[in-house]
Motif scaffolding. Structure first.
Motif: not given
Length: 374
Positions: A3-9, A318-331
């Motif tokens: 689960s990648l539940a970042s809770d976009a709320d 830079d890479y890992f914050t963009l990757y975080s944004a990608l994970i969040h986008a998929v969720v």
């Protein structure tokens, strides 16, 4: 993928339609019968409550019980029922329990007391585990803590202490041994980051199995693969490393929650997720015309605090914050496809509009996002 539940709320109620609820009295009766098998015939569950702010992955029940004659306030984490069209394709509640048990035994990470895990779905209709409730306060997601909350009302020094101590929690988690954690290892020939990308791609393909895909997410995957950095030390990562998953006593972490995203990989996965999720809320707040907390959990300060606490200098943020944004986008994409499935949202003409932070991810891919941050 776990689960990648970042809770976009803003989609919390859409993502948790009423058909996914269980009846509290039915739950109390079933839990009462079950707890006697674990704590003896004198044990009793006196109340079960379904909190209105339940999450979008596993469900949380709040229970009051008598165990060995003493009152206990319990939290029961239950896997979602199949008919609720769960956000994620699988839920390993027993694995989460064993992981928390492992971290508790090998580190000084603050964690709730664990009671029992029940992998058999028969008692409540789905696997679950039980832990003690921890008193304290949590930065709210609805409305986000950046709007108006005990966090915004704190002094700058109190917030700096809160940020520093929260980052310290990451260093303690990263000190936990990987062996014995039960976290899925990479496949033979894969690096941990390659494995993470593969599992994220698998989750996205499952979420877009109706044939509608997001060009922006596809661009994000291409960028993440093309720019994947050389990997540093592999550690146990919490995964959902955000302050909304921490209970605080004052400004000190009292309990770390929600381990369903746990993985092995570069420690920057956790560091960047903590940075990005705050920026996600901060961007929403600024769009609403409010100041929010622009000086809280900044990228530079989180990196500085992590270095001071661990001796490790974070790399490739830079890479890992963009990757975080990608994970969040998929969720976010999956949450919206689920809302459309339940008839509580309409499919947009542009699938990329299903991503709440679309502009942020686009700016990151263009290399302009961080330059716009004051």
């Amino acid at each position: 993928m776990s689960s990648l539940a970042s809770d976009a709320d803003e989609g919390r109620e859409i993502a948790r339609p009423t058909r996914s609820q269980r009846d509290p009295e039915w739950l109390r009766e079933r839990l009462n019968a079950w707890i006697k098998t674990r704590a003896g015939d004198d044990a009793e569950v006196t109340e079960v409550v379904l909190p209105s702010a339940n999450g979008m992955s596993s469900e949380t029940l709040l229970a009051e019980a008598l165990i060995d004659g003493a009152p206990q306030s319990l939290v029961v984490r239950v896997a979602p029922v199949a008919e609720s069209d769960p956000v994620f394709p699988s839920y390993d509640l027993d694995g989460q329990y064993r992981l928390i048990e492992h971290v508790a035994a090998t580190t000084d990470v603050p964690l709730p007391r664990l009671w029992w895990s029940e992998p058999d779905p028969a008692p409540l209709g789905a696997p679950f585990f039980v832990m003690s409730r921890v008193d304290g306060r949590v930065p709210p997601d609805v409305m986000p803590y950046t709007f108006s909350s005990w966090v915004t009302e704190a002094t700058p020094d109190e917030r700096a202490e809160m940020a520093r101590r929260s980052v310290e929690v990451l260093t303690r988690i990263h000190a936990a041994p990987i062996e014995g954690s039960g976290v899925e290892p990479p496949r033979e020939g894969e690096t941990p980051l390659q494995a993470h990308l593969r599992r994220l791609r698998d989750f996205y393909e499952w979420a877009s199995r109706d044939g509608v895909s997001s060009p922006l997410i596809e661009r994000g995957f291409a960028w993440a693969e093309e720019h994947r950095p050389a990997e540093t030390e592999t550690v146990l990562c919490w995964g959902d490393s955000r302050i909304g998953n921490i209970i605080y006593d004052g400004f000190t972490p009292a309990a770390v929650l929600d381990w369903e995203m746990a993985t092995v990989g570069p420690r920057e996965l956790d560091i960047a997720w903590m940075i990005f999720i705050h920026r996600f809320f901060q961007d929403i707040t600024e769009l609403a015309g409010l100041d929010g907390l622009p000086d809280f959990l900044t990228r530079d300060q989180v990196a500085t605090d992590y270095l001071a606490a661990s001796g490790h200098q974070p790399h490739n943020l830079d890479y890992f914050t963009l990757y975080s944004a990608l994970i969040h986008a998929v969720v976010m994409y999956r949450i919206q496809t689920r809302a459309i499935h339940f008839g509580q949202a309409e499919a947009p003409a542009d699938p990329d509009d299903m991503i709440m932070h679309r502009k942020t991810l686009e700016a990151m891919l263009a290399g302009t996002y961080w330059g716009s941050i004051k």
